[in-house]
Design a protein around this motif. Structure first.
Motif, PDB file in Angstrom:
ATOM      1  N   GLY A 128       1.018  -1.236  -0.017  1.00 43.67           N
ATOM      2  CA  GLY A 128       0.078  -0.092  -0.069  1.00 43.67           C
ATOM      3  C   GLY A 128       0.909   1.174   0.037  1.00 43.67           C
ATOM      4  O   GLY A 128       0.153   2.307  -0.112  1.00 43.67           O
ATOM      5  N   ASN A 129       2.109   1.107   0.258  1.00 44.16           N
ATOM      6  CA  ASN A 129       2.977   2.391   0.361  1.00 44.16           C
ATOM      7  C   ASN A 129       3.644   2.606  -1.023  1.00 44.16           C
ATOM      8  O   ASN A 129       4.265   1.718  -1.535  1.00 44.16           O
ATOM      9  N   SER A 130       3.509   3.706  -1.474  1.00 41.75           N
ATOM     10  CA  SER A 130       4.197   4.173  -2.743  1.00 41.75           C
ATOM     11  C   SER A 130       5.598   4.993  -2.669  1.00 41.75           C
ATOM     12  O   SER A 130       5.543   5.568  -1.743  1.00 41.75           O
ATOM     13  N   VAL A 131       6.240   4.708  -3.678  1.00 42.53           N
ATOM     14  CA  VAL A 131       7.717   5.426  -3.304  1.00 42.53           C
ATOM     15  C   VAL A 131       7.387   6.610  -4.056  1.00 42.53           C
ATOM     16  O   VAL A 131       6.906   6.936  -5.251  1.00 42.53           O
ATOM     17  N   GLY A 132       7.862   7.865  -3.426  1.00 42.89           N
ATOM     18  CA  GLY A 132       7.479   9.271  -3.792  1.00 42.89           C
ATOM     19  C   GLY A 132       8.816   9.774  -4.689  1.00 42.89           C
ATOM     20  O   GLY A 132       9.744   9.258  -4.895  1.00 42.89           O
ATOM     21  N   ASN A 133       8.273  10.897  -4.888  1.00 45.15           N
ATOM     22  CA  ASN A 133       9.366  11.965  -6.237  1.00 45.15           C
ATOM     23  C   ASN A 133      10.463  12.217  -5.218  1.00 45.15           C
ATOM     24  O   ASN A 133      11.546  12.308  -6.066  1.00 45.15           O
ATOM     25  N   GLU A 134      10.309  12.362  -4.110  1.00 42.90           N
ATOM     26  CA  GLU A 134      11.853  12.736  -3.217  1.00 42.90           C
ATOM     27  C   GLU A 134      12.640  11.593  -3.578  1.00 42.90           C
ATOM     28  O   GLU A 134      14.288  11.859  -3.494  1.00 42.90           O
ATOM     29  N   HIS A 135      12.543  10.483  -3.805  1.00 44.56           N
ATOM     30  CA  HIS A 135      13.702   9.316  -3.843  1.00 44.56           C
ATOM     31  C   HIS A 135      14.229   9.432  -5.051  1.00 44.56           C
ATOM     32  O   HIS A 135      15.610   9.120  -5.301  1.00 44.56           O
ATOM     33  N   VAL A 136      13.432   9.552  -6.153  1.00 42.23           N
ATOM     34  CA  VAL A 136      14.084   9.944  -7.478  1.00 42.23           C
ATOM     35  C   VAL A 136      14.978  10.993  -7.642  1.00 42.23           C
ATOM     36  O   VAL A 136      15.964  11.091  -8.160  1.00 42.23           O
ATOM     37  N   GLN A 137      14.507  12.056  -6.979  1.00 39.81           N
ATOM     38  CA  GLN A 137      15.352  13.297  -6.943  1.00 39.81           C
ATOM     39  C   GLN A 137      16.991  13.135  -6.073  1.00 39.81           C
ATOM     40  O   GLN A 137      17.833  13.515  -6.510  1.00 39.81           O
ATOM     41  N   ILE A 138      16.904  12.156  -5.100  1.00 41.51           N
ATOM     42  CA  ILE A 138      18.109  11.697  -4.368  1.00 41.51           C
ATOM     43  C   ILE A 138      18.863  10.986  -5.390  1.00 41.51           C
ATOM     44  O   ILE A 138      20.189  11.295  -5.721  1.00 41.51           O
ATOM     45  N   VAL A 139      18.125   9.943  -5.947  1.00 40.97           N
ATOM     46  CA  VAL A 139      18.988   9.253  -7.027  1.00 40.97           C
ATOM     47  C   VAL A 139      19.718  10.078  -8.116  1.00 40.97           C
ATOM     48  O   VAL A 139      20.665   9.980  -8.446  1.00 40.97           O
ATOM     49  N   ASN A 140      18.838  10.961  -8.392  1.00 38.69           N
ATOM     50  CA  ASN A 140      19.033  11.642  -9.759  1.00 38.69           C
ATOM     51  C   ASN A 140      20.380  12.722  -9.334  1.00 38.69           C
ATOM     52  O   ASN A 140      21.311  13.118 -10.275  1.00 38.69           O
ATOM     53  N   GLY A 141      20.173  13.103  -8.119  1.00 36.26           N
ATOM     54  CA  GLY A 141      21.403  13.952  -7.656  1.00 36.26           C
ATOM     55  C   GLY A 141      22.847  13.450  -7.394  1.00 36.26           C
ATOM     56  O   GLY A 141      23.680  13.905  -6.875  1.00 36.26           O
ATOM     57  N   THR A 142      22.816  11.922  -7.245  1.00 37.46           N
ATOM     58  CA  THR A 142      23.930  11.337  -6.876  1.00 37.46           C
ATOM     59  C   THR A 142      24.593  10.359  -7.575  1.00 37.46           C
ATOM     60  O   THR A 142      25.639  10.094  -7.658  1.00 37.46           O
ATOM     61  N   TYR A 143      23.499   9.670  -8.561  1.00 37.25           N
ATOM     62  CA  TYR A 143      24.180   8.576  -9.130  1.00 37.25           C
ATOM     63  C   TYR A 143      25.271   8.909 -10.160  1.00 37.25           C
ATOM     64  O   TYR A 143      26.535   8.027 -10.291  1.00 37.25           O
ATOM     65  N   ILE A 154      15.536   2.487  -9.291  1.00 36.32           N
ATOM     66  CA  ILE A 154      14.622   2.335  -8.270  1.00 36.32           C
ATOM     67  C   ILE A 154      14.008   1.308  -8.211  1.00 36.32           C
ATOM     68  O   ILE A 154      12.994   1.340  -9.262  1.00 36.32           O
ATOM     69  N   VAL A 155      14.183   0.308  -7.313  1.00 37.95           N
ATOM     70  CA  VAL A 155      13.400  -1.027  -7.367  1.00 37.95           C
ATOM     71  C   VAL A 155      12.502  -1.294  -6.116  1.00 37.95           C
ATOM     72  O   VAL A 155      13.100  -1.011  -4.852  1.00 37.95           O
ATOM     73  N   THR A 156      11.314  -1.483  -6.301  1.00 39.56           N
ATOM     74  CA  THR A 156      10.352  -1.515  -5.227  1.00 39.56           C
ATOM     75  C   THR A 156       9.685  -2.637  -5.355  1.00 39.56           C
ATOM     76  O   THR A 156       9.397  -3.186  -6.210  1.00 39.56           O
ATOM     77  N   THR A 157       9.243  -3.094  -3.951  1.00 40.44           N
ATOM     78  CA  THR A 157       8.021  -4.162  -3.931  1.00 40.44           C
ATOM     79  C   THR A 157       6.686  -3.683  -4.044  1.00 40.44           C
ATOM     80  O   THR A 157       5.679  -4.323  -3.782  1.00 40.44           O
ATOM     81  N   SER A 158       6.571  -2.416  -4.194  1.00 39.92           N
ATOM     82  CA  SER A 158       5.202  -1.401  -4.244  1.00 39.92           C
ATOM     83  C   SER A 158       5.328  -0.795  -5.613  1.00 39.92           C
ATOM     84  O   SER A 158       5.480  -1.388  -6.674  1.00 39.92           O
ATOM     85  N   ASP A 177       8.654  -1.357 -10.636  1.00 34.35           N
ATOM     86  CA  ASP A 177       7.703  -1.515  -9.536  1.00 34.35           C
ATOM     87  C   ASP A 177       7.616  -2.971  -9.087  1.00 34.35           C
ATOM     88  O   ASP A 177       8.304  -3.712  -9.880  1.00 34.35           O
ATOM     89  N   ASN A 178       6.858  -3.445  -8.299  1.00 37.34           N
ATOM     90  CA  ASN A 178       6.371  -5.021  -7.938  1.00 37.34           C
ATOM     91  C   ASN A 178       6.371  -6.074  -9.282  1.00 37.34           C
ATOM     92  O   ASN A 178       6.647  -7.069  -9.369  1.00 37.34           O
ATOM     93  N   THR A 179       5.678  -5.299 -10.262  1.00 34.13           N
ATOM     94  CA  THR A 179       5.209  -6.333 -11.431  1.00 34.13           C
ATOM     95  C   THR A 179       6.528  -6.199 -12.128  1.00 34.13           C
ATOM     96  O   THR A 179       6.822  -7.491 -12.580  1.00 34.13           O
ATOM     97  N   ARG A 180       7.331  -5.165 -12.507  1.00 28.43           N
ATOM     98  CA  ARG A 180       8.632  -5.364 -13.444  1.00 28.43           C
ATOM     99  C   ARG A 180       9.711  -6.196 -12.513  1.00 28.43           C
ATOM    100  O   ARG A 180      10.336  -7.073 -13.081  1.00 28.43           O
ATOM    101  N   LEU A 181       9.659  -6.010 -11.276  1.00 26.61           N
ATOM    102  CA  LEU A 181      10.550  -6.772 -10.333  1.00 26.61           C
ATOM    103  C   LEU A 181      10.392  -8.312 -10.657  1.00 26.61           C
ATOM    104  O   LEU A 181      11.235  -8.962 -10.747  1.00 26.61           O
ATOM    105  N   ASP A 182       9.318  -8.455 -10.492  1.00 27.63           N
ATOM    106  CA  ASP A 182       8.506  -9.649 -10.715  1.00 27.63           C
ATOM    107  C   ASP A 182       9.102 -10.631 -12.131  1.00 27.63           C
ATOM    108  O   ASP A 182       9.693 -11.758 -12.051  1.00 27.63           O
TER     109      ASP A 182
END
Length: 195
Positions: A128-143, A154-158, A177-182
């Protein structure tokens, strides 16, 4: 009383139809040379396209799936190691789990099968918990700057919020997301983060 034996088909009717069609097409091409040549090119293009689709479809799976695992029952650290195992299974080199304090958004670093360095941020969330935009911003600023990577995911079970999806698309970060991870876990090449 034994059943009557069926006579084997000799294929003559099919061959006759094919010959008639070929002769008719040859006459039409002779009468309309410009359109005939164009029709031949279109026909050849359709055959090549069908062959490519069939070849690519036969090669959709490229690696064995990992033994049955339930990412929802893993701890965040186990999930990071699970993703590292998927990378190693699919031919990545220099795979290492680096998550922890001061990781600058990276949980898994690797060199993909094409020789490019990549980074994964792992988010083992409840459905039920979605990954938000702030995580994309962090990855974009560091990778690129902190990890010298050519691409990131970013890989999530959600799932991801719409804002996260829109921003990731704009800056070129892969979201699994969980579908592509599967699909990735089951061995589908196109689902891997570097594809």
């Amino acid at each position: 009383m034994p059943a009557p034996k069926r006579r084997p088909s000799n294929g003559l009717p099919v061959a006759a139809i094919v010959i008639v069609l070929v002769l008719t097409a040859a006459r039409w091409i002779a009468a309309h040379p410009v359109f005939g040549v164009l029709a031949l090119f279109v026909f050849a293009g359709v055959l090549v396209f069908a062959a490519v689709v069939r070849y690519r479809g036969a090669r959709v799976r490229w690696r064995k799936p990992l033994p049955a695992a339930d990412p929802y029952r893993m701890s965040p650290a186990e999930f990071e190691h699970y993703l590292a195992d998927l990378c190693a299974r699919d031919g990545c080199r220099n795979v290492r789990v680096v998550g922890g304090a001061n990781d600058h958004g990276a949980d898994v670093l690797y060199t993909d099968p094409h020789g490019r360095p990549g980074m994964i941020q792992a988010k083992r969330y409840a459905p039920g918990n979605s990954v938000g935009n702030e995580h994309v911003q962090i990855v974009n600023g560091t990778y690129r700057d902190a990890h010298s990577c050519a691409h990131a995911a970013i890989v999530t079970t959600s799932h991801f919020t719409q804002a996260a999806q829109a921003y990731a698309k704009r800056v070129g970060i892969a979201l699994l997301d969980n579908t592509r991870l599967d699909m990735w876990a089951r061995g589908y090449q196109h689902a891997a983060p570097w594809n």
